[in-house]
Design an enzyme around this catalytic site. Sequence first.
Site, PDB file in Angstrom:
ATOM      1  N   ASP A 175       0.868  -1.171   0.000  1.00 36.22           N
ATOM      2  CA  ASP A 175       0.000   0.000   0.000  1.00 36.22           C
ATOM      3  C   ASP A 175       0.910   1.228   0.000  1.00 36.22           C
ATOM      4  O   ASP A 175       2.148   1.124   0.032  1.00 36.22           O
ATOM      5  CB  ASP A 175      -0.952  -0.034   1.200  1.00 36.22           C
ATOM      6  CG  ASP A 175      -2.198   0.839   0.947  1.00 36.22           C
ATOM      7  OD1 ASP A 175      -2.119   1.754   0.100  1.00 36.22           O
ATOM      8  OD2 ASP A 175      -3.228   0.619   1.599  1.00 36.22           O
TER       9      ASP A 175
HETATM   10  C1  BGC Z   1      -5.086   3.048   0.164  1.00 35.24           C
HETATM   11  C2  BGC Z   1      -5.303   1.945  -0.850  1.00 35.24           C
HETATM   12  C3  BGC Z   1      -5.167   2.508  -2.239  1.00 35.24           C
HETATM   13  C4  BGC Z   1      -3.825   3.169  -2.397  1.00 35.24           C
HETATM   14  C5  BGC Z   1      -3.571   3.732  -3.775  1.00 35.24           C
HETATM   15  C6  BGC Z   1      -3.826   3.819  -0.118  1.00 35.24           C
HETATM   16  O1  BGC Z   1      -3.671   4.916   0.711  1.00 35.24           O
HETATM   17  O2  BGC Z   1      -5.025   2.476   1.440  1.00 35.24           O
HETATM   18  O3  BGC Z   1      -6.554   1.347  -0.667  1.00 35.24           O
HETATM   19  O4  BGC Z   1      -5.323   1.481  -3.183  1.00 35.24           O
HETATM   20  O5  BGC Z   1      -3.744   4.225  -1.457  1.00 35.24           O
HETATM   21  O6  BGC Z   1      -4.324   4.820  -4.050  1.00 35.24           O
END
Ligand code: BGC
Length: 803
Positions: A336
């Site tokens: 993430d």
């Molecule tokens: C979120 C994810 C997301 C990623 C990319 C993160 O902050 O937790 O769910 O896919 O950002 O945007």
Amino acid sequence: MKPKVTLMNLRQAALTVLFVSAAFTSCHAQKRTAQKSAAPATTASAAPSEAEIERKVQALLSQMTLEEKVGQMAQITLDVIGKGENRFTSFEPVMLDKAEMKKALVDYKIGSVLNTANNRALTPQKWHELISEIQQVAMQQTRLKIPVIYGVDEIHGATYTVGATMFPQQIGQAASRNRALVRRGAEVTAYETRASSIPWNFSPVLDLGADPRFPRQFESFGEDPYLVAEMGVATIKGYEGENNNIGHPEHVASNMKHFLGYQIPTSGKDRTPTYLSEEALREYHLPSFKAAVDAGSHTLMVNSGIINGIPVHANHDLLTKLLKEELGFKGLVVTDWADIENLHRRDKVAATDKEAIMLAINAGVDMSMIPYNYEPFCDGLVELVKEGKVKQERVDDAVRRILRVKFALNLFDKPTTNPKDYPKFGSKEFEEASYKMAAESITLLKNEQQLLPLAKKTKVLVTGPNANSMRTLNGAWTYSWQGDKVDEFAAQYNTILEAVQQEIGASNVTYVPGVSYKAGGKYYEEAADKLDEAVAAARNADVILLCLGENTSTEKPGDLSDLYISELQTELARKLAATGKPVVLVLNEGRPRIISRFESQMQAIVQIYQPGNFGGNALADVLFGDVNPSGKLPYTYPRYPNATISYIHKHAEEQAKAEGVYNYEADYNPQFLFGHGLSYTTFSYSDIKLSTEQLQLNEQLTVSVEVSNTGKVAGKEVVHLYTSDLYASNITPDVKRLRRFEKINLKPGEKQTVTFTLSADDLSYTNRSGKKVTEAGDFEIRIGDQVKKFTLVEQAPVKTQNN
Ligand code: BGC
């Protein structure tokens, strides 16, 4: 003076116009722009075989330098290569910076880009231009000409594309209990994502949404593992196609996230520690991911949090042993946002960034969503391999997984798609799919004296901070991360107020906000906005339509310290109720904000979750009887902040109900139960039958029940089948568990036999050592008010979870 409208005559008048099928065409076309006609879309080639992909991957891998391999494992966000003052923002209109692109894609050989620029949606044409330029650099200026894999969060429709069809958030989709509609929504999203040249979608969320305090519960399919798994698989099949041919130009690679146990931190706040036993992890949190791996999902994102003190990004047991070895996941594991850096900077399990890279890659991460400072990752990982701290084979395995997805997506032959090949983008057909989903998700929680549906001649006061907002209908991840730019992009769709005005005529509607969310403020900032005027206006209305909930947010910005609905909204509700006029409370919220301080004064309550751009229309159709509601709660609606236990719980939570025990106050007594949802008709259940009451281990159990529509209008009913293990030897059994559900459609007076099949496996539980056990003994099956006992006569051998 207007004639006095009583509850009874409102109801009778409405019944005369009630019909069940969606009244899409007549009711909500006014505000939308002209639609394009649908023509055949792009053609697809047959999916390459696994062996063919493996051959190509191996051939390419064998030519790659270490630096090229490491580059493939790096993912940056678009702003990094956008022209701008720094890596965090880009100038508008967004343009790519050739020098930055050369540095990132050619010198550092970076293999993946994510996200939009400046946190705002782009047109399909703009996406096409940007991604084409990126692919040209990657495929013309690098030695091996490997295309970039572009990923975006298109979590309820193509989030970051202007004009895309926005669907209800996952929580509403789960409330619909309609697998076909969920799958259709994912198909439309895949099509519109590909129409934007994006082949990879960071969706679905397969987290168990078991904590109402968590700021992302709306992104989940709710609190039940079976429901999450069923809806998750429907979504993955919608994105990837039945046979997971993601090279098809209308499919995208799905990304199941966030592995594992993300939504249940002890504090209820995003990215804070979770304590989770091996038993609970496997019993409640793993099944949706296992189902998604079995359904062929190509990629997975790691939980940004910390379980039992170990950041999941550094947890070899979870990422390698459990996911890759036990579940046999062959796809790509991406971190993430900035989560390798977080091992050092936030979690302090690594003394340097470089050590953090070592921990994460050795734990099983294949790609780092860096997303800004890529040099430390790329340089650091090269050094780590040279120093022998990360094995060459680990890097090769990671790159193999990444290339597999790139080949499966057919990116080498078709690195971009072109919006002109996607004539159905934003089409009426797609909007209808969104509308249908919204209509089936709406959940009628309360309807005293059958106040709903309302007659179309009713004088309505529309009020509350959610009454005239496209933003709150959509939620976060809509045109921007927090949803704060929705109103800029969605003005052509109907808010609740506009939809009600269209439904019954503007002259029957008065609008006074009463309370408003602060523009540009934090999501929880609100202020009184003609509150007394709203109360005064109520006196001239027949019915008050009170639209409450919360403003949109997600992740850390959405953290919450008080689950009660805000004080101002409570005050508005109480003052309106004190007028004596019937109140229909509409809840438009990302999580169940507690309403017990005024719930008893509301005559009707309708939960709409965050239903997307057609949610206003769908709600108006439900309120005025064009659509009979059929949604069922995908979570437990709590009554008090200290009582947020989900429907899956142990008998000890229900001690007051047990015979001979003191009548404790703090018993299991939520505001509304999981699975609750009323209709404008009534259903009765009868004649539950089991194929046997003495089940052998390898036998199937067939369960049937008769369901009748005993009311006056057609309606859809969700038939839920629960089992209870009456005694379990290893750990205390759950009171009941959902094992099957089916949604059926019945005309007035119609009766249908609904049949389910269970196997002994459905009766198993995870024991305290994380093993699956199926114990001989007595069980109970419950469907509606029908209950039947049976006995499993043989004991199964204890199994590891996934063999
Ligand atoms: C979120 C994810 C997301 C990623 C990319 C993160 O902050 O937790 O769910 O896919 O950002 O945007």
